[in-house]
Every structure is written in structure tokens, then in C-alpha cells.
Design a protein around this motif. Structure first.
Motif, PDB file in Angstrom:
ATOM      1  N   SER A 149       0.742  -1.243   0.036  1.00 23.21           N
ATOM      2  CA  SER A 149       0.016  -0.019  -0.035  1.00 23.21           C
ATOM      3  C   SER A 149       1.075   1.424   0.021  1.00 23.21           C
ATOM      4  O   SER A 149       0.325   2.407  -0.531  1.00 23.21           O
ATOM      5  CB  SER A 149      -0.826  -0.030   1.039  1.00 23.21           C
ATOM      6  OG  SER A 149      -0.289   0.256   2.252  1.00 23.21           O
ATOM      7  N   ILE A 150       2.016   1.251   0.529  1.00 25.33           N
ATOM      8  CA  ILE A 150       3.073   2.395   0.321  1.00 25.33           C
ATOM      9  C   ILE A 150       3.914   2.357  -0.773  1.00 25.33           C
ATOM     10  O   ILE A 150       4.557   3.431  -0.783  1.00 25.33           O
ATOM     11  CB  ILE A 150       3.830   2.621   1.809  1.00 25.33           C
ATOM     12  CG1 ILE A 150       4.785   1.449   1.948  1.00 25.33           C
ATOM     13  CG2 ILE A 150       2.594   2.399   3.036  1.00 25.33           C
ATOM     14  CD1 ILE A 150       5.474   1.629   3.352  1.00 25.33           C
ATOM     15  N   VAL A 151       4.093   1.267  -1.488  1.00 28.78           N
ATOM     16  CA  VAL A 151       4.925   1.442  -2.474  1.00 28.78           C
ATOM     17  C   VAL A 151       4.317   2.282  -3.697  1.00 28.78           C
ATOM     18  O   VAL A 151       3.125   1.867  -4.028  1.00 28.78           O
ATOM     19  CB  VAL A 151       5.179   0.075  -2.800  1.00 28.78           C
ATOM     20  CG1 VAL A 151       6.011   0.093  -4.368  1.00 28.78           C
ATOM     21  CG2 VAL A 151       6.277  -0.649  -2.049  1.00 28.78           C
ATOM     22  N   ASP A 152       5.043   3.145  -4.227  1.00 30.96           N
ATOM     23  CA  ASP A 152       4.539   3.902  -5.249  1.00 30.96           C
ATOM     24  C   ASP A 152       4.767   3.297  -6.748  1.00 30.96           C
ATOM     25  O   ASP A 152       5.915   3.390  -7.112  1.00 30.96           O
ATOM     26  CB  ASP A 152       5.248   5.284  -5.501  1.00 30.96           C
ATOM     27  CG  ASP A 152       4.624   6.042  -6.763  1.00 30.96           C
ATOM     28  OD1 ASP A 152       3.708   5.627  -7.675  1.00 30.96           O
ATOM     29  OD2 ASP A 152       5.214   7.292  -6.849  1.00 30.96           O
ATOM     30  N   PHE A 153       4.061   2.264  -7.127  1.00 32.65           N
ATOM     31  CA  PHE A 153       4.210   1.579  -8.567  1.00 32.65           C
ATOM     32  C   PHE A 153       4.276   2.095  -9.569  1.00 32.65           C
ATOM     33  O   PHE A 153       4.473   1.576 -10.530  1.00 32.65           O
ATOM     34  CB  PHE A 153       3.129   0.164  -8.385  1.00 32.65           C
ATOM     35  CG  PHE A 153       3.444  -0.861  -7.366  1.00 32.65           C
ATOM     36  CD1 PHE A 153       4.525  -1.772  -7.645  1.00 32.65           C
ATOM     37  CD2 PHE A 153       2.484  -0.807  -6.365  1.00 32.65           C
ATOM     38  CE1 PHE A 153       4.500  -2.752  -6.615  1.00 32.65           C
ATOM     39  CE2 PHE A 153       2.797  -1.759  -5.138  1.00 32.65           C
ATOM     40  CZ  PHE A 153       3.726  -2.697  -5.391  1.00 32.65           C
ATOM     41  N   THR A 154       4.092   3.396  -9.775  1.00 28.41           N
ATOM     42  CA  THR A 154       4.457   4.250 -10.946  1.00 28.41           C
ATOM     43  C   THR A 154       5.840   4.685 -10.967  1.00 28.41           C
ATOM     44  O   THR A 154       6.446   4.840 -11.760  1.00 28.41           O
ATOM     45  CB  THR A 154       3.379   5.431 -10.653  1.00 28.41           C
ATOM     46  OG1 THR A 154       3.793   6.179  -9.635  1.00 28.41           O
ATOM     47  CG2 THR A 154       2.010   5.269 -10.767  1.00 28.41           C
ATOM     48  N   THR A 155       6.399   4.544  -9.698  1.00 25.38           N
ATOM     49  CA  THR A 155       8.014   4.927  -9.584  1.00 25.38           C
ATOM     50  C   THR A 155       8.762   3.475  -9.607  1.00 25.38           C
ATOM     51  O   THR A 155       9.968   3.470 -10.182  1.00 25.38           O
ATOM     52  CB  THR A 155       8.398   5.855  -8.321  1.00 25.38           C
ATOM     53  OG1 THR A 155       7.521   7.067  -8.411  1.00 25.38           O
ATOM     54  CG2 THR A 155       9.879   6.007  -8.359  1.00 25.38           C
ATOM     55  N   TYR A 156       8.461   2.573  -8.835  1.00 24.13           N
ATOM     56  CA  TYR A 156       9.025   1.190  -8.588  1.00 24.13           C
ATOM     57  C   TYR A 156       8.319   0.313  -9.371  1.00 24.13           C
ATOM     58  O   TYR A 156       6.937   0.074  -9.338  1.00 24.13           O
ATOM     59  CB  TYR A 156       9.200   1.046  -6.943  1.00 24.13           C
ATOM     60  CG  TYR A 156       9.769   1.887  -6.266  1.00 24.13           C
ATOM     61  CD1 TYR A 156      11.163   2.122  -6.571  1.00 24.13           C
ATOM     62  CD2 TYR A 156       9.204   2.986  -5.620  1.00 24.13           C
ATOM     63  CE1 TYR A 156      12.043   3.220  -5.730  1.00 24.13           C
ATOM     64  CE2 TYR A 156       9.631   4.045  -5.010  1.00 24.13           C
ATOM     65  CZ  TYR A 156      11.418   4.055  -5.077  1.00 24.13           C
ATOM     66  OH  TYR A 156      11.746   5.073  -4.310  1.00 24.13           O
ATOM     67  N   ALA A 157       9.040  -0.500 -10.133  1.00 23.43           N
ATOM     68  CA  ALA A 157       8.267  -1.628 -11.160  1.00 23.43           C
ATOM     69  C   ALA A 157       7.874  -2.741 -10.170  1.00 23.43           C
ATOM     70  O   ALA A 157       6.647  -3.475 -10.522  1.00 23.43           O
ATOM     71  CB  ALA A 157       9.334  -2.295 -11.845  1.00 23.43           C
ATOM     72  N   TYR A 158       8.662  -3.036  -9.133  1.00 25.87           N
ATOM     73  CA  TYR A 158       7.909  -4.530  -8.266  1.00 25.87           C
ATOM     74  C   TYR A 158       8.590  -4.517  -6.799  1.00 25.87           C
ATOM     75  O   TYR A 158       9.707  -3.661  -6.741  1.00 25.87           O
ATOM     76  CB  TYR A 158       8.465  -5.717  -9.135  1.00 25.87           C
ATOM     77  CG  TYR A 158       9.769  -5.830  -9.585  1.00 25.87           C
ATOM     78  CD1 TYR A 158      10.859  -6.040  -8.522  1.00 25.87           C
ATOM     79  CD2 TYR A 158      10.110  -5.456 -10.700  1.00 25.87           C
ATOM     80  CE1 TYR A 158      12.260  -6.051  -9.171  1.00 25.87           C
ATOM     81  CE2 TYR A 158      11.511  -5.256 -11.330  1.00 25.87           C
ATOM     82  CZ  TYR A 158      12.437  -5.864 -10.343  1.00 25.87           C
ATOM     83  OH  TYR A 158      13.912  -5.829 -10.833  1.00 25.87           O
ATOM     84  N   ILE A 159       7.975  -5.407  -6.088  1.00 26.07           N
ATOM     85  CA  ILE A 159       8.879  -5.760  -4.831  1.00 26.07           C
ATOM     86  C   ILE A 159       9.423  -6.804  -5.041  1.00 26.07           C
ATOM     87  O   ILE A 159       9.043  -8.007  -5.522  1.00 26.07           O
ATOM     88  CB  ILE A 159       7.803  -5.928  -3.680  1.00 26.07           C
ATOM     89  CG1 ILE A 159       7.065  -4.521  -3.500  1.00 26.07           C
ATOM     90  CG2 ILE A 159       8.534  -6.150  -2.378  1.00 26.07           C
ATOM     91  CD1 ILE A 159       5.726  -4.503  -2.452  1.00 26.07           C
ATOM     92  N   ASN A 160      10.858  -6.902  -4.447  1.00 25.89           N
ATOM     93  CA  ASN A 160      11.694  -7.940  -4.972  1.00 25.89           C
ATOM     94  C   ASN A 160      11.941  -8.589  -3.486  1.00 25.89           C
ATOM     95  O   ASN A 160      12.265  -8.104  -2.525  1.00 25.89           O
ATOM     96  CB  ASN A 160      12.976  -7.866  -5.612  1.00 25.89           C
ATOM     97  CG  ASN A 160      13.730  -8.706  -6.249  1.00 25.89           C
ATOM     98  OD1 ASN A 160      13.460  -9.261  -7.216  1.00 25.89           O
ATOM     99  ND2 ASN A 160      14.728  -9.189  -5.428  1.00 25.89           N
ATOM    100  N   LEU A 161      12.137  -9.997  -3.449  1.00 26.03           N
ATOM    101  CA  LEU A 161      12.803 -10.812  -2.222  1.00 26.03           C
ATOM    102  C   LEU A 161      13.421 -11.899  -2.681  1.00 26.03           C
ATOM    103  O   LEU A 161      13.341 -12.658  -3.879  1.00 26.03           O
ATOM    104  CB  LEU A 161      11.592 -11.003  -1.162  1.00 26.03           C
ATOM    105  CG  LEU A 161      10.563 -11.902  -1.687  1.00 26.03           C
ATOM    106  CD1 LEU A 161      10.862 -13.252  -1.206  1.00 26.03           C
ATOM    107  CD2 LEU A 161       9.266 -11.552  -0.985  1.00 26.03           C
ATOM    108  N   GLU A 162      14.347 -12.632  -1.866  1.00 25.49           N
ATOM    109  CA  GLU A 162      14.782 -13.886  -1.821  1.00 25.49           C
ATOM    110  C   GLU A 162      14.867 -14.553  -1.019  1.00 25.49           C
ATOM    111  O   GLU A 162      14.795 -13.991   0.314  1.00 25.49           O
ATOM    112  CB  GLU A 162      16.444 -13.498  -2.187  1.00 25.49           C
ATOM    113  CG  GLU A 162      16.786 -12.776  -3.576  1.00 25.49           C
ATOM    114  CD  GLU A 162      18.009 -12.255  -3.580  1.00 25.49           C
ATOM    115  OE1 GLU A 162      19.054 -12.877  -2.929  1.00 25.49           O
ATOM    116  OE2 GLU A 162      18.525 -11.583  -4.430  1.00 25.49           O
ATOM    117  N   THR A 163      14.558 -15.908  -1.081  1.00 21.21           N
ATOM    118  CA  THR A 163      14.501 -16.779   0.152  1.00 21.21           C
ATOM    119  C   THR A 163      14.942 -18.159  -0.269  1.00 21.21           C
ATOM    120  O   THR A 163      15.295 -18.391  -1.246  1.00 21.21           O
ATOM    121  CB  THR A 163      13.022 -16.816   0.560  1.00 21.21           C
ATOM    122  OG1 THR A 163      13.035 -17.660   1.918  1.00 21.21           O
ATOM    123  CG2 THR A 163      12.324 -17.599  -0.484  1.00 21.21           C
TER     124      THR A 163
END
Length: 202
Positions: A149-163
Motif C-alpha cells: 500500500s505504501i509502494v509507489d508502483f508508478t516509480t518502482y516496478a516491483y517488490i523483490n525478495l529472496e528466500t
């Protein structure tokens, strides 16, 4: 129901609680083995970086979960090295003496900033932690929803993670349930098999 919020500032006691929860949830993890002072320095780094932050879940004032994230992960790691290298070295000295191999693993972690080569701007979900006493109560999903909800997806393409890819089925299924897609599988220099996931809105 726990309150989910982003920390605007963190007291010493708050950072201590985050470090202690990390130890409780991940007792065998590499970073945990480096000790509480190391973890405090690490999570203080997220609060001190203008492009990073920590989201917390609190139940009646008690910390029950947190997410650490960065909007510029490579620069975050470089900032840690620039501003906290001596402190990190001092904090992890005891663990390095007990386990000399930790030194190379630590340097490998700090070199991550040079290996993360992506053309898009993205948000890295660096760490997510939920009190083991309340797992499966939906707190992890609530924190991820808050991050979305707080990520601006017009600026950032995606949320990334590794596990971890192996022996980690519950966690991998958790990320898939929360809308993350497997981007790639890779193996670290230490032979650790990893999965990289991304969440893109829409």
C-alpha cells in the motif's frame, strides 16, 4: 488484531526489540549468529537510510512482527559499509573468532550491492519476521499488504525478495499466496540454493 505501521523513528528500546524478535524467529540463521549488537546496528541502518524503512506489527504495544525494506538496496548496502563497517567488524568479532568462515560470508553479504544489477527501480523486501508464538495468524500477510500500500508502483516496478529454495516450503508457499511470482532460481557462492520472487501490481 495487531496494529501495522511504519516506524517514523526508532528508539534504542525499539531497535533492541526488533533484534530480539529476529533472534527468536531465526535462531539458527547466519545473521543471528553474529550477535545482538550486530543485529541492532543492521536494523538501525534501515532507520538511518532515507530510502529504507521498517514496518512493525504491534499487539497491545508488544512487537509481534516487522518488515525491513529498501527502495535502493544496492546503495543501502554501500551506505552500511561506508558508515558502519568498523562497528559491524567489532560487533561480529566474537562470532568470527568462533567461526572463521563467517568472515567470508559477511564479506559476501556486503558485496551483494555490487551483484544486484537490475535496470528497473524496485523495492527490496529484505527481511520479514513474525513472532513464532503467533505464526499462521495472518500477521505476515498484513505487513506485506501494508508494504504494497505504501509502494509507489508508478516509480518502482516491483517488490523483490529472496528466500531459501530448499527446506523452506512453507515460506515459499506464503510468498506465492501473497501474490509473488518466482522470477529465478540461483545458487550462492556458498552453495545455498535461493529463489527470487517479485510482486508487480496489476
Amino acid at each position: 488484531m495487531p496494529e501495522i505501521r511504519e516506524l517514523q523513528k526508532a528508539s534504542i528500546d525499539c531497535i533492541k526489540s526488533i533484534a530480539e524478535l529476529h533472534k527468536k524467529a531465526f535462531p539458527t540463521f547466519f545473521l543471528t549468529q553474529l550477535g545482538t549488537p550486530f543485529l541492532r546496528t543492521l536494523y538501525s541502518g534501515y532507520m538511518g537510510d532515507k530510502d529504507s524503512g521498517i514496518i512493525v506489527a504491534e499487539d497491545n504495544g508488544k512487537l509481534v512482527g516487522f518488515i525491513a525494506y529498501s527502495n535502493d538496496y544496492p546503495m543501502f548496502y554501500k551506505g552500511l559499509i561506508k558508515h558502519h563497517l568498523i562497528k559491524f567488524a567489532f560487533c561480529s568479532l566474537g562470532a568470527a573468532i568462533r567461526h572463521p568462515s563467517f568472515i567470508m560470508r559477511l564479506f559476501g553479504a556486503f558485496k551483494k550491492s555490487d551483484s544486484v544489477v537490475k535496470t528497473e527501480r524496485y523495492v527490496e523486501l529484505s527481511s520479514i519476521c513474525v513472532d513464532p508464538e503467533i505464526e499462521s495468524k495472518g500477521v505476515g500477510s498484513q505487513m506485506i499488504d501494508y508494504l504494497k500500500s505504501i509502494v509507489d508502483f508508478t516509480t518502482y516496478a516491483y517488490i523483490n525478495l529472496e528466500t531459501d529454495a530448499e527446506g523452506n516450503d512453507v515460506v515459499n508457499k506464503f510468498y506465492i499466496k501473497n501474490g509473488f511470482k518466482l522470477e529465478r532460481e540461483f545458487t550462492t557462492a556458498e552453495g545455498r540454493r535461493m529463489n527470487e520472487y517479485r510482486y508487480a501490481k496489476g
